[in-house]
Design an enzyme around this catalytic site. Structure first.
Site, PDB file in Angstrom:
ATOM      1  N   ASP A  82       0.855  -1.216  -0.084  1.00 22.36           N
ATOM      2  CA  ASP A  82      -0.040  -0.080   0.060  1.00 22.36           C
ATOM      3  C   ASP A  82       0.874   1.088   0.249  1.00 22.36           C
ATOM      4  OD1 ASP A  82      -2.963   1.114   0.865  1.00 22.36           O
ATOM      5  OD2 ASP A  82      -1.540   2.246   1.874  1.00 22.36           O
ATOM      6  N   TYR A 141       2.736   9.944  -0.423  1.00 16.85           N
ATOM      7  CA  TYR A 141       3.875   9.494   0.445  1.00 16.85           C
ATOM      8  C   TYR A 141       5.116   9.703  -0.152  1.00 16.85           C
ATOM      9  CZ  TYR A 141      -0.040   6.526   2.414  1.00 16.85           C
ATOM     10  OH  TYR A 141      -1.078   6.017   3.041  1.00 16.85           O
ATOM     11  N   LYS A 176      -2.961   5.837  -4.394  1.00 16.29           N
ATOM     12  CA  LYS A 176      -4.109   6.713  -4.087  1.00 16.29           C
ATOM     13  C   LYS A 176      -4.080   8.062  -4.755  1.00 16.29           C
ATOM     14  CE  LYS A 176      -3.837   4.584   0.660  1.00 16.29           C
ATOM     15  NZ  LYS A 176      -2.664   4.468   0.868  1.00 16.29           N
ATOM     16  N   HIS A 202      -8.126   8.920  -2.166  1.00 15.85           N
ATOM     17  CA  HIS A 202      -7.415   9.082  -0.675  1.00 15.85           C
ATOM     18  C   HIS A 202      -8.151   9.516   0.444  1.00 15.85           C
ATOM     19  CE1 HIS A 202      -2.945   9.231   0.958  1.00 15.85           C
ATOM     20  NE2 HIS A 202      -3.906   8.943   1.828  1.00 15.85           N
TER      21      HIS A 202
HETATM   22  P1  NAP Z   1       0.560   1.055  11.791  1.00 12.70           P
HETATM   23  O1  NAP Z   1       0.545   0.110  10.639  1.00 12.70           O
HETATM   24  O2  NAP Z   1      -0.434   1.276  12.434  1.00 12.70           O
HETATM   25  O3  NAP Z   1       1.783   1.134  12.174  1.00 12.70           O
HETATM   26  C1  NAP Z   1       2.409   1.849  13.590  1.00 12.70           C
HETATM   27  C2  NAP Z   1       3.487   1.595  14.078  1.00 12.70           C
HETATM   28  O4  NAP Z   1       3.783   0.130  14.306  1.00 12.70           O
HETATM   29  C3  NAP Z   1       4.952   1.800  13.066  1.00 12.70           C
HETATM   30  O5  NAP Z   1       5.427   2.878  13.093  1.00 12.70           O
HETATM   31  C4  NAP Z   1       5.825   0.506  13.175  1.00 12.70           C
HETATM   32  O6  NAP Z   1       7.035   1.058  13.590  1.00 12.70           O
HETATM   33  C5  NAP Z   1       5.166  -0.142  14.547  1.00 12.70           C
HETATM   34  N1  NAP Z   1       5.207  -1.561  14.184  1.00 12.70           N
HETATM   35  C6  NAP Z   1       4.710  -2.335  13.184  1.00 12.70           C
HETATM   36  N2  NAP Z   1       4.813  -3.650  13.241  1.00 12.70           N
HETATM   37  C7  NAP Z   1       5.186  -3.661  14.703  1.00 12.70           C
HETATM   38  C8  NAP Z   1       5.250  -4.926  15.713  1.00 12.70           C
HETATM   39  N3  NAP Z   1       5.061  -6.015  15.107  1.00 12.70           N
HETATM   40  N4  NAP Z   1       5.380  -4.603  16.991  1.00 12.70           N
HETATM   41  C9  NAP Z   1       5.415  -3.313  17.347  1.00 12.70           C
HETATM   42  N5  NAP Z   1       5.505  -2.218  16.684  1.00 12.70           N
HETATM   43  C10 NAP Z   1       5.050  -2.554  15.428  1.00 12.70           C
HETATM   44  O7  NAP Z   1       0.814   2.573  10.951  1.00 12.70           O
HETATM   45  P2  NAP Z   1       0.416   3.354   9.733  1.00 12.70           P
HETATM   46  O8  NAP Z   1       1.498   3.748   8.852  1.00 12.70           O
HETATM   47  O9  NAP Z   1      -0.490   4.945  10.421  1.00 12.70           O
HETATM   48  O10 NAP Z   1      -0.679   2.683   8.923  1.00 12.70           O
HETATM   49  C11 NAP Z   1      -0.501   1.667   7.968  1.00 12.70           C
HETATM   50  C12 NAP Z   1      -0.326   1.966   6.592  1.00 12.70           C
HETATM   51  O11 NAP Z   1      -1.662   2.330   6.156  1.00 12.70           O
HETATM   52  C13 NAP Z   1       0.295   3.112   6.197  1.00 12.70           C
HETATM   53  O12 NAP Z   1       1.873   2.845   6.103  1.00 12.70           O
HETATM   54  C14 NAP Z   1      -0.230   3.360   4.873  1.00 12.70           C
HETATM   55  O13 NAP Z   1       0.350   2.434   3.952  1.00 12.70           O
HETATM   56  C15 NAP Z   1      -1.813   3.460   5.283  1.00 12.70           C
HETATM   57  N6  NAP Z   1      -2.429   4.524   5.603  1.00 12.70           N
HETATM   58  C16 NAP Z   1      -3.524   5.110   4.960  1.00 12.70           C
HETATM   59  C17 NAP Z   1      -4.079   6.194   5.257  1.00 12.70           C
HETATM   60  C18 NAP Z   1      -5.200   6.870   4.396  1.00 12.70           C
HETATM   61  O14 NAP Z   1      -5.486   8.090   4.840  1.00 12.70           O
HETATM   62  N7  NAP Z   1      -5.739   5.868   3.392  1.00 12.70           N
HETATM   63  C19 NAP Z   1      -3.537   6.895   6.557  1.00 12.70           C
HETATM   64  C20 NAP Z   1      -2.820   6.315   7.115  1.00 12.70           C
HETATM   65  C21 NAP Z   1      -1.902   5.127   6.729  1.00 12.70           C
HETATM   66  P3  NAP Z   1       8.554   0.297  12.972  1.00 12.70           P
HETATM   67  O15 NAP Z   1       8.459   0.865  11.529  1.00 12.70           O
HETATM   68  O16 NAP Z   1       9.486   0.944  13.716  1.00 12.70           O
HETATM   69  O17 NAP Z   1       8.413  -1.313  13.131  1.00 12.70           O
END
Ligand code: NAP
Length: 323
Positions: free
Chosen positions: A50, A55, A84, A117
């Site tokens: 994704d 980004y 997106k 998006h």
């Molecule tokens: P998330 O997936 O909720 O991850 C949050 C944090 O968790 C990351 O910074 C990561 O840090 C840590 N993490 C990952 N695996 C872990 C584990 N096994 N144990 C402990 N910590 C862990 O964060 P997000 O980036 O907000 O959301 C995910 C994705 O959704 C984004 O990257 C993006 O592709 C998409 N997104 C879309 C929108 C939208 O508006 N459509 C908005 C936000 C996000 P480390 O990297 O240090 O492991």
């Protein structure tokens, strides 16, 4: 079961892998990290990636995908890639050029999924986040049904296999679903979803229309100050999640991901850390009990990390509705 084969069918006949690799990182993180992390994610079994024009890493993410195709790890058709359409390109005439720009950056012939998006249109131009002198967002006005028709044309042109939306509430989804002459339904609505904001009503609505809910911030987000309200509690430190994780000899992160898989939600997990990328693939190795699921359901408290406060005041601001 081979985790790579865990996919769900979209309403247009294509399949989406239930676990996706999130690639968003703040500007200060070198883009080379997105390249290395995406390559590693594909190596350990992720088949759904994704990203987004916003980004500013599609060049690196595309490079990662192409390098894993070139070295024989995967074929193009094994990968499900989502891009997106950013808010400054919601005018119908800007949609196809925006997707073509993403494809050029990616150096791919098509994306698997192209989604709006966010429903809040911003002033078109070179700035991702256009602001006036007082620092307020410069909004625009676009009929989302017209944006949707332009996405339908992109699908017909073969630039994307599937089309969907992100950050839409149920009324905005209904508007598209009830559009006269609708050719394709949105295949998904990608929204923030985790135990503190479990989106049960939106999920039910989506399921009733054969729309897949894709969860972002499923691990509680990266708590980035630019987009996220910093006063919220840290999801992965929640005592109930931690206790369930301990019981299953898993981590709270895996419990949060597994929760989504078991309720029929496609889930994204972002990590640029090799150990955690690999760990997140283990979501298929265990099962939560109905009691665990119920206890996690009970954690819902309408905490929205990405509350997009700056968008409040626009008629399409999605988060004023209950769901
Ligand atoms: P998330 O997936 O909720 O991850 C949050 C944090 O968790 C990351 O910074 C990561 O840090 C840590 N993490 C990952 N695996 C872990 C584990 N096994 N144990 C402990 N910590 C862990 O964060 P997000 O980036 O907000 O959301 C995910 C994705 O959704 C984004 O990257 C993006 O592709 C998409 N997104 C879309 C929108 C939208 O508006 N459509 C908005 C936000 C996000 P480390 O990297 O240090 O492991």
């Amino acid at each position: 079961m081979d985790p790579k084969s865990q996919r769900v069918k979209l309403n247009d006949g294509h399949f989406i892998p239930v676990l996706g690799f999130g690639t968003y990182a703040p500007e200060e993180v070198p883009k080379s990290e997105a390249l290395e992390a995406t390559k590693f994610a594909i190596e350990v079994g992720f088949r759904h990636v994704d990203s987004a024009h916003l980004y500013r890493n599609e060049e690196q993410v595309g490079q990662a995908i192409r390098s894993k195709i070139a070295d024989g790890t995967v074929k193009r058709e094994d990968i499900f890639y989502t891009s997106k359409l950013w808010c400054t390109s919601l005018l119908p005439e800007l949609v196809r050029p925006a997707l073509e720009k993403s494809l050029k950056n990616l150096q791919l012939d098509y994306v698997d999924l192209y989604i709006i998006h966010s429903p809040v249109p911003l002033k078109p131009g070179n700035k991702f986040v256009p602001k006036d002198e007082s620092g307020k967002l410069i909004f625009d006005s676009v009929d989302l049904c017209h944006t949707w028709e332009a996405l339908e044309k992109c699908k017909d042109a073969g630039l994307t296999k599937s089309i969907g939306v992100s950050n839409f509430n149920h009324k905005q989804l209904e508007k598209i679903l009830n559009k006269p002459g609708l050719k394709y339904k949105p295949v998904c609505n990608q929204v923030e979803c985790h135990p503190y904001l479990n989106q049960s009503k939106l999920l039910e609505f989506c399921k009733s229309h054969d729309i897949v809910l894709v969860a972002y911030a499923a691990l509680g987000s990266q708590l980035l100050s630019e987009w996220v309200n910093p006063n919220n509690p840290v999801l992965l430190e929640d005592p109930v999640l931690c206790a369930i994780a301990k019981k299953h000899k898993q981590t709270p992160a895996l419990v949060a991901l597994r929760y989504q898989v078991q309720r029929g939600v496609v889930v994204l997990a972002k990590s640029f850390n090799k150990k955690r990328i690999k760990e997140n693939m283990q979501v298929f190795d265990f099962e939560l009990t109905p009691e665990d699921m119920k206890a996690i359901d009970g954690l819902n408290r309408n905490i929205r990390y990405y509350d997009f406060q700056q968008g409040v005041g626009h008629p399409e601001y999605p988060f004023s509705e209950e769901y």
